[in-house]
Design a protein around this motif. Sequence first.
Motif, short mmCIF file in Angstrom:
data_model
loop_
_atom_site.label_atom_id
_atom_site.label_comp_id
_atom_site.label_asym_id
_atom_site.label_seq_id
_atom_site.Cartn_x
_atom_site.Cartn_y
_atom_site.Cartn_z
N LEU A 29 0.82 -1.21 0.00
CA LEU A 29 0.00 0.00 0.00
C LEU A 29 0.85 1.27 0.00
CD1 LEU A 29 -2.83 -0.98 2.52
CD2 LEU A 29 -2.97 -0.87 0.03
N THR A 30 2.06 1.16 0.50
CA THR A 30 2.96 2.31 0.52
C THR A 30 3.32 2.77 -0.88
OG1 THR A 30 3.91 1.63 2.63
CG2 THR A 30 5.25 3.10 1.29
N PHE A 31 3.32 1.83 -1.87
CA PHE A 31 3.85 2.13 -3.19
C PHE A 31 2.82 2.04 -4.31
CE2 PHE A 31 6.96 -0.06 -0.50
CZ PHE A 31 7.93 0.90 -0.38
N THR A 32 1.58 1.66 -4.02
CA THR A 32 0.58 1.48 -5.07
C THR A 32 0.27 2.79 -5.79
OG1 THR A 32 -1.18 1.77 -3.42
CG2 THR A 32 -0.51 -0.49 -3.93
N GLY A 33 -0.25 2.65 -7.01
CA GLY A 33 -0.61 3.84 -7.78
C GLY A 33 0.55 4.48 -8.50
N ASN A 34 1.68 3.77 -8.58
CA ASN A 34 2.83 4.22 -9.37
C ASN A 34 3.09 3.19 -10.46
OD1 ASN A 34 4.17 6.66 -7.80
ND2 ASN A 34 3.59 5.15 -6.24
N PRO A 35 2.53 3.40 -11.66
CA PRO A 35 2.63 2.38 -12.71
C PRO A 35 4.05 1.98 -13.08
CG PRO A 35 1.05 4.10 -13.31
CD PRO A 35 1.78 4.58 -12.10
#
Length: 313
Positions: A211-217
């Motif tokens: 969850l710390t790194f999600t949303g970075n394709p």
Amino acid sequence: MDLGYNFLSGTIPTWFGQSFPFLRILILRSNAFYGELSLDFSKLDYLQILDLARNDLSGNIPASLSYLKAIAQVQKKNKYLLYGKFEQHYYEESLDVYVKDQLLKYTRTLSLVTSIDLSDNNFTGNIPNEITELYGLVVLNLSTNHITGQIPETMSNLLQLSSLDLSNNKLTGTIPSSLSSLSFLGSLHLSNNNLRGVIPYTGHMTTFDALTFTGNPGLCGPPLPVKCSGDDDNRHSTNNDTNGEGLFDNCSYLSLGLGFATGILVPYLIITIKSSWGDVYFDFVDQIIYKLLRLTRRQGKDNGQRRKIHQRQ
């Protein structure tokens, strides 16, 4: 001074520093302030907590934040303050601070807390390197803005940092591997940016989940399920392994070549230089071969006799 959760609007007055030189806490969150942040931070020598979250502030994050002397140094002295009496009860200093994904209430240890919260505004531009000179900073929240550029490598200077939230921005580049050295970091949010490359999942960074790194394709590697390509995942290790193996192979080939050349050229040179030396050389080789053959035959006879004795027994 806590003026949060009101309907205040306009620009933030620049006279806070001159009028309140001993101000330690300034909370203006959840109002309708707009415009650029133009506080004279050089006058706020004692300010430890600055909370301007949930407004409509814009422009760049001022580099002058580094003038906050009380945050630039680690707070070691705890000052628990009480104020007068009212109906037989003391008024005590207390404050709710967003730390580690939750609202924490500080009373007796409030003087040890240092925090900057500029989240939920419209700040643009890069994260100023000067902010990483606030060596005593415990909480830094710049989430939900329009901040661009890269995460400063010098972010690892903030050794007291307990909570870092840079999520929901437009940050680019790779995640600095130096973040793994922040041993006090208990909460980290880098989600929903444009970060790329391999996550430096080593050291203290292994304590954070996906969850710390999600949303970075563009991010890959543990703890995300996205696997990195061979070029990205093992770029450094591959280069090191390749260099090491190449050096080993080159040495091996060189040794074999020299050995082969020596075995062929030495007899040839001996014969070429002087024929008598050639005779001596080959006589020496013949004697060695003859002795090896005799030794082999003796061992064969001894083994045969041992077998016969064993069979008789």
